[in-house]
Design a protein around this motif. Structure first.
Motif, PDB file in Angstrom:
ATOM      1  N   TYR A 121      10.044  -5.486  -9.354  1.00  0.00           N
ATOM      2  CA  TYR A 121      10.290  -6.800  -8.753  1.00  0.00           C
ATOM      3  C   TYR A 121       9.268  -7.189  -7.688  1.00  0.00           C
ATOM      4  O   TYR A 121       9.371  -8.270  -7.117  1.00  0.00           O
ATOM      5  N   VAL A 122       8.342  -6.274  -7.342  1.00  0.00           N
ATOM      6  CA  VAL A 122       7.386  -6.574  -6.264  1.00  0.00           C
ATOM      7  C   VAL A 122       5.963  -6.587  -6.804  1.00  0.00           C
ATOM      8  O   VAL A 122       5.717  -6.191  -7.939  1.00  0.00           O
ATOM      9  N   GLY A 123       5.028  -7.063  -6.006  1.00  0.00           N
ATOM     10  CA  GLY A 123       3.622  -7.117  -6.403  1.00  0.00           C
ATOM     11  C   GLY A 123       2.864  -7.963  -5.399  1.00  0.00           C
ATOM     12  O   GLY A 123       3.471  -8.768  -4.677  1.00  0.00           O
ATOM     13  N   ALA A 124       1.534  -7.805  -5.366  1.00  0.00           N
ATOM     14  CA  ALA A 124       0.723  -8.442  -4.317  1.00  0.00           C
ATOM     15  C   ALA A 124       0.886  -9.960  -4.269  1.00  0.00           C
ATOM     16  O   ALA A 124       0.747 -10.561  -3.201  1.00  0.00           O
TER      17      ALA A 124
ATOM     18  N   GLN B 227       4.305   5.959  -4.757  1.00  0.00           N
ATOM     19  CA  GLN B 227       5.115   5.908  -5.977  1.00  0.00           C
ATOM     20  C   GLN B 227       4.816   4.638  -6.785  1.00  0.00           C
ATOM     21  O   GLN B 227       4.756   4.685  -8.013  1.00  0.00           O
ATOM     22  N   TYR B 228       4.595   3.518  -6.109  1.00  0.00           N
ATOM     23  CA  TYR B 228       4.257   2.273  -6.826  1.00  0.00           C
ATOM     24  C   TYR B 228       2.965   2.481  -7.623  1.00  0.00           C
ATOM     25  O   TYR B 228       2.865   2.142  -8.803  1.00  0.00           O
ATOM     26  N   LYS B 229       1.980   3.049  -6.957  1.00  0.00           N
ATOM     27  CA  LYS B 229       0.668   3.276  -7.576  1.00  0.00           C
ATOM     28  C   LYS B 229       0.809   4.233  -8.761  1.00  0.00           C
ATOM     29  O   LYS B 229       0.234   4.026  -9.828  1.00  0.00           O
ATOM     30  N   ARG B 230       1.618   5.251  -8.580  1.00  0.00           N
ATOM     31  CA  ARG B 230       1.812   6.260  -9.634  1.00  0.00           C
ATOM     32  C   ARG B 230       2.449   5.625 -10.880  1.00  0.00           C
ATOM     33  O   ARG B 230       2.041   5.888 -12.001  1.00  0.00           O
ATOM     34  N   ILE B 231       3.428   4.761 -10.653  1.00  0.00           N
ATOM     35  CA  ILE B 231       4.149   4.184 -11.791  1.00  0.00           C
ATOM     36  C   ILE B 231       3.321   3.108 -12.488  1.00  0.00           C
ATOM     37  O   ILE B 231       3.257   3.050 -13.710  1.00  0.00           O
ATOM     38  N   THR B 232       2.682   2.247 -11.695  1.00  0.00           N
ATOM     39  CA  THR B 232       2.018   1.080 -12.296  1.00  0.00           C
ATOM     40  C   THR B 232       0.535   1.317 -12.584  1.00  0.00           C
ATOM     41  O   THR B 232      -0.063   0.582 -13.358  1.00  0.00           O
ATOM     42  N   GLY B 233      -0.075   2.287 -11.915  1.00  0.00           N
ATOM     43  CA  GLY B 233      -1.514   2.510 -12.064  1.00  0.00           C
ATOM     44  C   GLY B 233      -2.327   1.439 -11.354  1.00  0.00           C
ATOM     45  O   GLY B 233      -3.544   1.378 -11.500  1.00  0.00           O
ATOM     46  N   SER B 234      -1.661   0.604 -10.562  1.00  0.00           N
ATOM     47  CA  SER B 234      -2.353  -0.513  -9.917  1.00  0.00           C
ATOM     48  C   SER B 234      -2.512  -0.246  -8.422  1.00  0.00           C
ATOM     49  O   SER B 234      -1.532   0.051  -7.733  1.00  0.00           O
ATOM     50  N   TYR B 235      -3.741  -0.346  -7.927  1.00  0.00           N
ATOM     51  CA  TYR B 235      -3.993  -0.159  -6.495  1.00  0.00           C
ATOM     52  C   TYR B 235      -4.056  -1.541  -5.870  1.00  0.00           C
ATOM     53  O   TYR B 235      -5.093  -2.186  -5.893  1.00  0.00           O
ATOM     54  N   GLU B 236      -2.958  -2.021  -5.381  1.00  0.00           N
ATOM     55  CA  GLU B 236      -2.922  -3.392  -4.863  1.00  0.00           C
ATOM     56  C   GLU B 236      -2.116  -3.458  -3.570  1.00  0.00           C
ATOM     57  O   GLU B 236      -1.278  -2.596  -3.298  1.00  0.00           O
ATOM     58  N   GLY B 237      -2.371  -4.519  -2.818  1.00  0.00           N
ATOM     59  CA  GLY B 237      -1.697  -4.683  -1.518  1.00  0.00           C
ATOM     60  C   GLY B 237      -0.289  -5.207  -1.678  1.00  0.00           C
ATOM     61  O   GLY B 237       0.041  -6.303  -1.231  1.00  0.00           O
TER      62      GLY B 237
ATOM     63  N   PHE C  48      -5.708   3.969   3.615  1.00  0.00           N
ATOM     64  CA  PHE C  48      -5.445   3.412   2.277  1.00  0.00           C
ATOM     65  C   PHE C  48      -5.003   1.958   2.312  1.00  0.00           C
ATOM     66  O   PHE C  48      -4.064   1.547   1.647  1.00  0.00           O
ATOM     67  N   GLY C  49      -5.758   1.170   3.088  1.00  0.00           N
ATOM     68  CA  GLY C  49      -5.543  -0.274   3.011  1.00  0.00           C
ATOM     69  C   GLY C  49      -4.750  -0.881   4.139  1.00  0.00           C
ATOM     70  O   GLY C  49      -4.488  -2.092   4.135  1.00  0.00           O
ATOM     71  N   GLY C  50      -4.360  -0.073   5.128  1.00  0.00           N
ATOM     72  CA  GLY C  50      -3.624  -0.633   6.269  1.00  0.00           C
ATOM     73  C   GLY C  50      -4.543  -1.392   7.206  1.00  0.00           C
ATOM     74  O   GLY C  50      -5.765  -1.246   7.143  1.00  0.00           O
ATOM     75  N   SER C  51      -3.933  -2.208   8.057  1.00  0.00           N
ATOM     76  CA  SER C  51      -4.721  -2.989   9.017  1.00  0.00           C
ATOM     77  C   SER C  51      -4.623  -2.375  10.400  1.00  0.00           C
ATOM     78  O   SER C  51      -3.540  -1.954  10.827  1.00  0.00           O
ATOM     79  N   LEU C  52      -5.746  -2.344  11.092  1.00  0.00           N
ATOM     80  CA  LEU C  52      -5.709  -1.970  12.505  1.00  0.00           C
ATOM     81  C   LEU C  52      -4.761  -2.934  13.217  1.00  0.00           C
ATOM     82  O   LEU C  52      -4.652  -4.104  12.829  1.00  0.00           O
ATOM     83  N   ILE C  53      -4.077  -2.449  14.229  1.00  0.00           N
ATOM     84  CA  ILE C  53      -3.150  -3.242  15.078  1.00  0.00           C
ATOM     85  C   ILE C  53      -1.815  -3.564  14.387  1.00  0.00           C
ATOM     86  O   ILE C  53      -0.900  -4.056  15.013  1.00  0.00           O
ATOM     87  N   ARG C  54      -1.643  -3.268  13.076  1.00  0.00           N
ATOM     88  CA  ARG C  54      -0.348  -3.586  12.460  1.00  0.00           C
ATOM     89  C   ARG C  54       0.780  -2.812  13.139  1.00  0.00           C
ATOM     90  O   ARG C  54       1.854  -3.355  13.383  1.00  0.00           O
ATOM     91  N   THR C  55       0.532  -1.530  13.457  1.00  0.00           N
ATOM     92  CA  THR C  55       1.586  -0.723  14.082  1.00  0.00           C
ATOM     93  C   THR C  55       2.043  -1.352  15.396  1.00  0.00           C
ATOM     94  O   THR C  55       3.229  -1.402  15.707  1.00  0.00           O
ATOM     95  N   GLN C  56       1.087  -1.849  16.151  1.00  0.00           N
ATOM     96  CA  GLN C  56       1.404  -2.382  17.484  1.00  0.00           C
ATOM     97  C   GLN C  56       1.833  -3.854  17.440  1.00  0.00           C
ATOM     98  O   GLN C  56       2.276  -4.407  18.448  1.00  0.00           O
ATOM     99  N   ALA C  57       1.653  -4.508  16.272  1.00  0.00           N
ATOM    100  CA  ALA C  57       1.639  -5.977  16.234  1.00  0.00           C
ATOM    101  C   ALA C  57       2.923  -6.655  16.700  1.00  0.00           C
ATOM    102  O   ALA C  57       2.863  -7.674  17.397  1.00  0.00           O
TER     103      ALA C  57
ATOM    104  N   ASN D 190      -6.741  -6.870   2.227  1.00  0.00           N
ATOM    105  CA  ASN D 190      -6.636  -6.193   0.930  1.00  0.00           C
ATOM    106  C   ASN D 190      -7.222  -7.074  -0.175  1.00  0.00           C
ATOM    107  O   ASN D 190      -7.922  -6.588  -1.063  1.00  0.00           O
ATOM    108  N   SER D 191      -6.968  -8.378  -0.115  1.00  0.00           N
ATOM    109  CA  SER D 191      -7.463  -9.287  -1.155  1.00  0.00           C
ATOM    110  C   SER D 191      -8.979  -9.352  -1.152  1.00  0.00           C
ATOM    111  O   SER D 191      -9.600  -9.422  -2.197  1.00  0.00           O
ATOM    112  N   GLU D 192      -9.562  -9.340   0.052  1.00  0.00           N
ATOM    113  CA  GLU D 192     -11.039  -9.416   0.073  1.00  0.00           C
ATOM    114  C   GLU D 192     -11.674  -8.031   0.124  1.00  0.00           C
ATOM    115  O   GLU D 192     -12.891  -7.928   0.254  1.00  0.00           O
ATOM    116  N   ARG D 193     -10.863  -6.975  -0.020  1.00  0.00           N
ATOM    117  CA  ARG D 193     -11.392  -5.597  -0.049  1.00  0.00           C
ATOM    118  C   ARG D 193     -12.253  -5.292   1.176  1.00  0.00           C
ATOM    119  O   ARG D 193     -13.326  -4.712   1.076  1.00  0.00           O
ATOM    120  N   LEU D 194     -11.766  -5.735   2.344  1.00  0.00           N
ATOM    121  CA  LEU D 194     -12.496  -5.513   3.590  1.00  0.00           C
ATOM    122  C   LEU D 194     -11.510  -5.077   4.666  1.00  0.00           C
ATOM    123  O   LEU D 194     -10.302  -5.318   4.537  1.00  0.00           O
TER     124      LEU D 194
END
Ligand code: NDP
Length: 444
Positions: A155-158, A180-190, A199-208, A383-387
């Motif tokens: 039910y989820v996806g980028a 687990q999402y990556k393992r099941i779908t084979g898709s590396y997406e945000g 693995f794709g996290g953003s700086l400052i998200r923890t503190q945001a 994640n979308s701009e791979r940066l």
């Protein structure tokens, strides 16, 4: 009967066993009366309010998992996809024994307006489970997260629905869920935010969320000719939001003297030591008695009590309905001048009214804690701009979003003759954006 009263009566009848959801809908619709009256014919024609209070869908599923002794347990999993008028569903996952459909519907409903306030293209959703991570081993938490995602992945996806953390779901859980999402779908997406930095996290998200709460508070105080410097603050909670709210408040020159968890609370007259708090909660995953053990000058008290401490400003950052009318009376009697919600709906309706009636500045969580989801949306962009953006860049954007929300809710309240009523301002500004998108997209 007015349109608002008709819809409220119907919501009460259909959701009688979901008090938190009723509370959230009542607060929002009550404060939208003036807006709805001004557009009644247009809104009635497309049943706008009836559609707004009904989630797009609710997915419920069984989550069987095995503990370290080999015993099998069954939990209930949920995802409430509330409204995607302005973007993919976005909202956290909560793992806590109190989780049931009504809590997630209230959180999903609030999220719709909060996400609109961020100005970013994200709709509203929420999910979780009645699983309790307290006292579980890492291996048990991993097996639970894997079982949860084995159903949720459908039910989820980028571009569909992008969950994140909430109570009981931090970096560890997000990592297991993403794996687990990556393992099941084979898709590396945000398709999840709050990911680890490798693995794709953003700086400052923890503190945001905590930092954002303080940026928002700074701006609201400025609009009212006040400031944070040298002020005494009380904070509830000892998790993600509370920890980084305390850190930022202290960086801005305030002194935070309390924090709490689900069993007790700390009064530290020298100011909460964030390094110790993080060690106790993030590393040791221990109780606050451990904080007291490391800070002999601090007091530890069992139960609830943070709101009895004299303060200038209060920041409820633990959970819903943790600040009630009695607490509000105590805060006012002790001279508190502002309550800024870090948690979602931590203040009861009666307490909110009492604080507002007594001249206490009050901002609702859907405005003041929006920094978390805003930075999650910034993680989606990266994640979308791979940066990956630098911490300074993310922090600047967060600051500008939170200042912007404070100005927007202040303007919206003033436009409708309710200057300083930030509850009304937040509901009106969030609603206007979602309503316009829903009307433009036709009846669905
Ligand atoms: P955490 O799980 O990191 O921390 C929650 C804290 O509140 C813990 O100290 C916990 O105690 C305490 N707590 C939880 N439930 C209760 C309860 N029923 N009674 C008393 N104390 C309780 O969660 P977060 O910090 O992420 O979330 C806190 C609040 O902020 C929630 O309302 C959440 O929805 C909201 N929020 C979170 C965002 C985020 O980015 N994380 C974004 C926006 C809002 P203990 O340590 O004993 O478990």
């Amino acid at each position: 009967m007015s349109y608002v009263d008709e819809v409220l009566a119907s919501v009460q009848q259909k959701n009688a066993h979901e008090p938190e959801f009723l509370q959230a809908v009542t607060e929002v619709l009550e404060s939208l009366r003036v807006v709805v009256e001004a557009h009644e014919e247009e809104y009635r024609k497309v049943a706008l309010l009836e559609r707004l209070v009904e989630p797009d869908r609710i997915i419920t599923f069984r989550v069987p998992w095995t503990d370290d002794k080999g015993a099998v347990h069954v939990q209930r999993g949920y995802r409430v996809q509330f409204n995607n008028a302005i973007g993919p569903y976005k909202g956290g996952l909560r793992f806590h024994p109190s989780v049931y459909q009504g809590i997630l519907k209230f959180l999903g409903f609030e999220q719709v307006f909060k996400n609109a306030l961020t100005t970013l293209p994200i709709g509203g959703g929420k999910g979780g489970s009645d699983f309790d991570p307290h006292g579980k081993s890492d291996a048990e938490v991993m097996r639970f997260c894997q079982a949860f995602m084995t159903e949720l992945y459908k039910y989820v996806g980028a571009d569909i629905d992008v969950p994140a953390g909430d109570i009981g779901v931090g970096g560890r859980e997000v990592g297991y869920l993403f794996g687990q999402y990556k393992r099941i779908t084979g898709s590396y997406e945000g398709m999840l935010t709050g990911k680890g930095l490798t693995f794709g996290g953003s700086l400052i998200r923890t503190q945001a969320t905590g930092y954002g709460l303080l940026y928002h508070t700074e701006e609201i105080l400025k609009l009212n000719g006040k400031e944070l410097k040298d002020k005494i603050c009380v904070v509830s909670g000892a998790g993600n939001v509370a920890t980084y709210a305390i850190e930022k408040a202290q960086q801005l020159g305030a002194k935070c003297v309390t924090c709490s968890d689900s069993t007790g609370w700390i009064y530290d007259p020298d100011g909460i030591d964030v390094a110790v708090l993080r060690d106790v909660k993030e590393v040791k995953r221990a109780r606050l008695t451990e904080y007291k053990a490391q800070r002999p000058n601090a007091e530890y008290h069992e139960g609830k009590g943070v709101w009895t401490v004299k303060c200038d400003y209060a920041f409820p950052c633990a959970t819903q309905n943790e600040l009630d009318l009695e607490d509000a009376k105590t805060l006012v009697a002790n001279g508190c001048q502002g309550v800024f919600e870090g948690a979602n709906m931590p203040t009861t309706l009666e307490a909110t009214k009492y604080l507002q009636d007594n001249g206490v500045l009050f901002t609702p969580g859907k405005a003041s804690n929006a920094g978390g989801v805003a930075t999650s949306a910034l993680e989606m962009s990266q994640n979308s701009e791979r940066l990956s953006w630098s911490a300074e860049e993310v922090d600047e954007k967060l600051k500008s979003i939170m200042y912007g929300i404070a100005d927007t809710i202040s303007d919206a309240a003033e436009r409708y003759g309710m200057k300083g009523n930030y509850v009304a301002g937040a509901n009106i500004a969030g609603f206007e954006k979602v309503a316009a998108a829903m009307i433009a997209q036709g009846v669905y």
